[in-house]
Design a protein around this motif. Structure first.
Motif, PDB file in Angstrom:
ATOM      1  N   TYR A 165       2.255   1.442 -21.306  1.00 51.06           N
ATOM      2  CA  TYR A 165       2.596   2.765 -20.767  1.00 51.06           C
ATOM      3  C   TYR A 165       2.336   3.862 -21.785  1.00 51.06           C
ATOM      4  O   TYR A 165       1.822   4.927 -21.451  1.00 51.06           O
ATOM      5  N   SER A 166       2.653   3.585 -23.061  1.00 54.73           N
ATOM      6  CA  SER A 166       2.444   4.656 -24.042  1.00 54.73           C
ATOM      7  C   SER A 166       0.952   4.914 -24.245  1.00 54.73           C
ATOM      8  O   SER A 166       0.544   6.051 -24.501  1.00 54.73           O
ATOM      9  N   LEU A 167       0.112   3.886 -24.084  1.00 55.81           N
ATOM     10  CA  LEU A 167      -1.341   4.125 -24.157  1.00 55.81           C
ATOM     11  C   LEU A 167      -1.839   4.841 -22.900  1.00 55.81           C
ATOM     12  O   LEU A 167      -2.668   5.758 -22.961  1.00 55.81           O
ATOM     13  N   ARG A 168      -1.312   4.420 -21.741  1.00 56.74           N
ATOM     14  CA  ARG A 168      -1.741   5.060 -20.480  1.00 56.74           C
ATOM     15  C   ARG A 168      -1.426   6.550 -20.504  1.00 56.74           C
ATOM     16  O   ARG A 168      -2.215   7.380 -20.037  1.00 56.74           O
ATOM     17  N   ASP A 169      -0.265   6.865 -21.049  1.00 57.91           N
ATOM     18  CA  ASP A 169       0.188   8.251 -21.111  1.00 57.91           C
ATOM     19  C   ASP A 169      -0.803   9.158 -21.834  1.00 57.91           C
ATOM     20  O   ASP A 169      -0.942  10.331 -21.483  1.00 57.91           O
ATOM     21  N   VAL A 170      -1.490   8.636 -22.844  1.00 59.97           N
ATOM     22  CA  VAL A 170      -2.368   9.491 -23.661  1.00 59.97           C
ATOM     23  C   VAL A 170      -3.853   9.190 -23.448  1.00 59.97           C
ATOM     24  O   VAL A 170      -4.704   9.719 -24.161  1.00 59.97           O
ATOM     25  N   THR A 171      -4.178   8.338 -22.469  1.00 57.15           N
ATOM     26  CA  THR A 171      -5.608   8.039 -22.250  1.00 57.15           C
ATOM     27  C   THR A 171      -6.017   8.321 -20.800  1.00 57.15           C
ATOM     28  O   THR A 171      -7.066   7.855 -20.344  1.00 57.15           O
ATOM     29  N   GLY A 172      -5.192   9.068 -20.075  1.00 55.30           N
ATOM     30  CA  GLY A 172      -5.554   9.421 -18.699  1.00 55.30           C
ATOM     31  C   GLY A 172      -5.606   8.210 -17.784  1.00 55.30           C
ATOM     32  O   GLY A 172      -6.406   8.163 -16.842  1.00 55.30           O
ATOM     33  N   THR A 173      -4.763   7.211 -18.035  1.00 54.59           N
ATOM     34  CA  THR A 173      -4.840   5.988 -17.234  1.00 54.59           C
ATOM     35  C   THR A 173      -3.494   5.632 -16.585  1.00 54.59           C
ATOM     36  O   THR A 173      -3.240   4.471 -16.281  1.00 54.59           O
ATOM     37  N   VAL A 174      -2.661   6.659 -16.372  1.00 58.53           N
ATOM     38  CA  VAL A 174      -1.388   6.381 -15.687  1.00 58.53           C
ATOM     39  C   VAL A 174      -1.642   6.108 -14.207  1.00 58.53           C
ATOM     40  O   VAL A 174      -1.121   5.158 -13.630  1.00 58.53           O
ATOM     41  N   ASN A 175      -2.465   6.952 -13.617  1.00 60.71           N
ATOM     42  CA  ASN A 175      -2.540   6.937 -12.157  1.00 60.71           C
ATOM     43  C   ASN A 175      -3.562   5.956 -11.595  1.00 60.71           C
ATOM     44  O   ASN A 175      -4.636   6.340 -11.161  1.00 60.71           O
ATOM     45  N   ALA A 176      -3.241   4.686 -11.620  1.00 54.57           N
ATOM     46  CA  ALA A 176      -4.107   3.661 -11.035  1.00 54.57           C
ATOM     47  C   ALA A 176      -3.208   2.650 -10.347  1.00 54.57           C
ATOM     48  O   ALA A 176      -2.249   2.158 -10.955  1.00 54.57           O
ATOM     49  N   LEU A 177      -3.504   2.365  -9.091  1.00 54.63           N
ATOM     50  CA  LEU A 177      -2.612   1.527  -8.292  1.00 54.63           C
ATOM     51  C   LEU A 177      -2.243   0.190  -8.945  1.00 54.63           C
ATOM     52  O   LEU A 177      -1.053  -0.133  -9.051  1.00 54.63           O
ATOM     53  N   PRO A 178      -3.211  -0.613  -9.434  1.00 53.69           N
ATOM     54  CA  PRO A 178      -2.805  -1.906 -10.010  1.00 53.69           C
ATOM     55  C   PRO A 178      -1.926  -1.756 -11.250  1.00 53.69           C
ATOM     56  O   PRO A 178      -1.051  -2.587 -11.493  1.00 53.69           O
ATOM     57  N   LEU A 179      -2.154  -0.675 -12.005  1.00 49.38           N
ATOM     58  CA  LEU A 179      -1.357  -0.471 -13.223  1.00 49.38           C
ATOM     59  C   LEU A 179       0.048  -0.010 -12.876  1.00 49.38           C
ATOM     60  O   LEU A 179       1.031  -0.449 -13.492  1.00 49.38           O
ATOM     61  N   ILE A 180       0.176   0.854 -11.883  1.00 49.90           N
ATOM     62  CA  ILE A 180       1.511   1.308 -11.462  1.00 49.90           C
ATOM     63  C   ILE A 180       2.272   0.132 -10.842  1.00 49.90           C
ATOM     64  O   ILE A 180       3.433  -0.128 -11.168  1.00 49.90           O
ATOM     65  N   ALA A 181       1.588  -0.595  -9.932  1.00 51.42           N
ATOM     66  CA  ALA A 181       2.266  -1.700  -9.227  1.00 51.42           C
ATOM     67  C   ALA A 181       2.742  -2.771 -10.212  1.00 51.42           C
ATOM     68  O   ALA A 181       3.881  -3.240 -10.126  1.00 51.42           O
ATOM     69  N   SER A 182       1.900  -3.155 -11.175  1.00 55.57           N
ATOM     70  CA  SER A 182       2.303  -4.214 -12.113  1.00 55.57           C
ATOM     71  C   SER A 182       3.387  -3.721 -13.061  1.00 55.57           C
ATOM     72  O   SER A 182       4.297  -4.475 -13.424  1.00 55.57           O
TER      73      SER A 182
END
Ligand code: URA
Length: 432
Positions: A165-182
């Motif tokens: 999550y901390s990497l997603r927060d700073v790499t524009g990768t929060v908003n992806a269905l499989p990542l949110i669901a998992s």
């Protein structure tokens, strides 16, 4: 196995194997895969997606990356509810005593707020003395004794999610269905409940902007739950306007108390009753969600849910005498009304922007380190569909710091008013 091959495979749109996904998450957990490679794979997943099988494997690998809570010492089915996040969402504080009063076991871990969304833990900490960290024995004993306990997540629950999550927060990768669901499902499964009700929000103030996207996310999470042996249902609910009228920690606790005393906003009460009905059905207290609704309604109207709420807060050290005078409980040093400067019908109440105004008033955090002003926030006086006259009060802002004119202007801009009449939007689009 080499991480670079896994990244290239996903970059080319291919399906990853169980071994490859496990290799990645184990490497994230024991720090053998550098952050730049994980970030590259996250971006490949954002762009190329993952099917439900890959997402299930990812969830399971994440689930095993930290502590898993064992609730078997609690008799009966344990129910849990998760909201994908929104503005003014205080349902846990109402729903937990509602289902506990009907006999279901609520052993719940909640999170903190960040940015425009609030978090249940921050709301509960607005109650003086409320203790969010019980020992595991005390947590289990409290649920066995009074059917409900709500605490913070243990430090090591789903360790891989913290890193990702901390990497997603700073790499524009929060908003992806499989990542949110998992991310959501791994934490819910690690929490140990038998039955999980998901409240998947859609709209301006939510991750998923449309009901169709919310449905896809809900279906994926239900499928993951089923693949991993849990009972999961999902409600798709509207977050185009905040839920209820209160935004901000003490203000939201006050609204929850008023709802438990049968004096709250109708949309909030209805959402809680429908959700409670489903949870009682999932836990097999009733043979249909409709009967569950009636059972929940009875615990609400009889005052039993409020009594359970008081026992719960007191059991966790909270000072319940503050609820005797709710005006003092929520009294902030400064307040300012937001006044309508045009007439017409209220078409839109921008939930995310209101959440940001509330955060700037002190009710939320811009960074994890920020401290919270529990009495800061916003009370809305209007809802979508209302007829507005010039001079009507749209909302009141509260803060312990002086309220700047720019906050008032930002708040006015959250109310979109025009001449066409508009139907009140539906709150619950579907239950899956
Ligand atoms: N909530 C989570 O816990 N994780 C996400 O990725 C998004 C919302």
């Amino acid at each position: 196995m080499r991480m670079v091959d896994i990244i290239e495979k996903k970059r080319d749109g291919l399906t990853l194997t169980q071994e490859e996904i496990k290799f990645w998450i184990e490497g994230v957990t024991n720090n053998t895969i550098p952050e730049y490679q994980t970030s590259a794979l996250l971006m490949a997943i954002v762009l190329k997606g993952m099917n439900v099988e890959e997402t299930t494997v990812l969830t399971e690998a994440m689930l095993h990356s930290g502590d898993i809570i064992d609730l078997t010492a609690i008799a009966g089915k344990k129910v849990d509810k998760h909201s994908t996040g929104g503005v003014g969402d205080k349902t846990t504080i109402i729903l937990s005593p509602l289902v506990a009063a009907a006999g279901a076991k609520v052993a719940k871990m909640s999170g903190r707020g960040l940015g425009h969304t609030g978090g249940t833990l921050d709301k509960l900490e607005a109650i003086p003395g409320y203790n969010i960290s019980l020992t595991s024995d005390a947590f289990i004993k409290q649920v066995n004794d009074i059917n409900v306990a709500v605490v913070g997540q243990t430090g090591n629950l789903v360790y891989a999610d913290k890193v990702l999550y901390s990497l997603r927060d700073v790499t524009g990768t929060v908003n992806a269905l499989p990542l949110i669901a998992s991310s959501i499902m791994s934490k819910k499964l690690a929490g140990g409940a038998d039955c999980i009700l998901l409240d998947v929000k859609y709209g301006e103030g939510a991750f998923m902007k449309t009901v169709e996207d919310a449905r896809k996310l809900a279906e994926t999470m239900i499928q993951i739950g089923q693949n991993l042996g849990r009972e999961v249902n999902a409600m798709l609910t509207n977050m185009n306007q905040p839920l209820g009228n209160a935004i901000g920690n003490a203000l939201e606790v006050r609204e929850a108390v008023e709802t438990l005393k049968n004096n709250g906003p109708k949309d909030l009460e209805e959402l809680c009753l429908v959700a409670a009905g489903y949870m009682l059905f999932q836990a097999q207290f009733v043979d249909s969600p409709e009967k569950g609704y009636d059972m929940a309604l009875e615990t609400l109207r009889s005052g039993k849910a409020y009594e359970v709420f008081l026992s719960w807060i007191a059991a966790q050290g909270g000072d319940i005498s503050v609820f005797e005078d709710l005006d003092t409980f929520t009294h902030a040093t400064y307040s300012k009304e937001v006044i309508a400067n045009k007439e017409g019908y209220l078409h839109d109440l921008k939930a995310m922007e209101l959440g940001l105004v509330s955060m700037h008033l002190g009710a939320g955090r811009q960074t994890k380190e920020d401290t919270i002003d529990y009495k800061a926030g916003i009370m809305l006086s209007q809802e979508v569909g209302n007829k507005i006259e010039v001079g009507d009060v749209l909302a009141t802002l509260y803060s312990d710091q002086e309220i700047l004119e720019s906050h008032v202007q930002d708040a006015v801009a959250c109310f979109e008013i025009n001449n066409d009449t508009i139907e009140k939007p539906e709150l619950i689009a579907a239950i899956l």
